[in-house]
Motif scaffolding. Sequence first.
Motif, PDB file in Angstrom:
ATOM      1  N   THR A 160     -10.161  -9.144  -4.934  1.00 38.81           N
ATOM      2  CA  THR A 160      -9.553  -8.809  -3.654  1.00 38.81           C
ATOM      3  C   THR A 160     -10.419  -9.361  -2.529  1.00 38.81           C
ATOM      4  O   THR A 160     -11.603  -9.629  -2.721  1.00 38.81           O
ATOM      5  N   SER A 202     -15.228   0.439   2.258  1.00 39.62           N
ATOM      6  CA  SER A 202     -14.287   1.271   1.485  1.00 39.62           C
ATOM      7  C   SER A 202     -14.484   2.758   1.749  1.00 39.62           C
ATOM      8  O   SER A 202     -13.577   3.557   1.504  1.00 39.62           O
ATOM      9  N   CYS A 256      -9.159   0.557   1.090  1.00 41.44           N
ATOM     10  CA  CYS A 256      -9.966  -0.613   0.727  1.00 41.44           C
ATOM     11  C   CYS A 256     -10.676  -0.353  -0.603  1.00 41.44           C
ATOM     12  O   CYS A 256     -11.118   0.758  -0.874  1.00 41.44           O
ATOM     13  N   HIS A 257     -10.790  -1.401  -1.387  1.00 42.04           N
ATOM     14  CA  HIS A 257     -11.511  -1.311  -2.658  1.00 42.04           C
ATOM     15  C   HIS A 257     -13.011  -1.413  -2.409  1.00 42.04           C
ATOM     16  O   HIS A 257     -13.440  -2.193  -1.559  1.00 42.04           O
ATOM     17  N   SER A 317      -6.295  -5.190 -10.817  1.00 42.21           N
ATOM     18  CA  SER A 317      -6.901  -5.496 -12.120  1.00 42.21           C
ATOM     19  C   SER A 317      -6.309  -6.728 -12.790  1.00 42.21           C
ATOM     20  O   SER A 317      -6.998  -7.371 -13.578  1.00 42.21           O
ATOM     21  N   HIS A 364       0.807  -1.217   0.000  1.00 41.54           N
ATOM     22  CA  HIS A 364       0.000   0.000   0.000  1.00 41.54           C
ATOM     23  C   HIS A 364       0.844   1.272   0.000  1.00 41.54           C
ATOM     24  O   HIS A 364       0.371   2.341   0.338  1.00 41.54           O
ATOM     25  N   ASP A 368      -3.361  -1.947  -7.152  1.00 40.59           N
ATOM     26  CA  ASP A 368      -4.016  -2.270  -8.424  1.00 40.59           C
ATOM     27  C   ASP A 368      -4.270  -3.776  -8.462  1.00 40.59           C
ATOM     28  O   ASP A 368      -3.332  -4.572  -8.493  1.00 40.59           O
ATOM     29  N   MET A 389      -3.598   2.945  -3.362  1.00 40.97           N
ATOM     30  CA  MET A 389      -4.505   1.804  -3.454  1.00 40.97           C
ATOM     31  C   MET A 389      -3.843   0.779  -4.376  1.00 40.97           C
ATOM     32  O   MET A 389      -3.335   1.126  -5.436  1.00 40.97           O
TER      33      MET A 389
END
Length: 160
Positions: free
Chosen positions: A108, A69, A75-76, A18, A5, A16, A14
Amino acid sequence: MTLTHCDDSGAARMVDVSDKPVSQREARARAYVAMSAVTLEAVAENRMKKGDVLATARIAGIQAAKKCSDLIPLCHPLALSKVEINFELQPSSGRIRIESYCKLAGQTGVEMEALTAASVAALTIIDMCKAMDMAMEVTQLCLLEKSGGRRGHYQRGDDD
């Protein structure tokens, strides 16, 4: 150890996610609210002036998981598929055991959502009962179990 982080300069970021594969992720967390025997009896018999303590705490815990979040900066936001909050009144210990469960298919984990749900449910119990018992306390907030993702399965050893 690399901090996920923080960027190369140490600034918060944040992560990634993806490129991570979607997997089913689940987590369970626990907290206790310790209180007087009189307060615990009033909760059990639904005699608190503010209303049904456990029903309200259940809704608060579910909402907290959905808003995690918004509360924890890195947090996502997650599309949770299930959030469950359960209570066990333990008169011999003078406490209420709270267990939360969160689930989704995503990139996540849901550990923070489960922990947030359990803690906010506990705080809601205190809010609804504080007129009767100012000495209540939240204890033993912890992650009990998590599954899914790169690190796989974790289960706490002292789950009671």
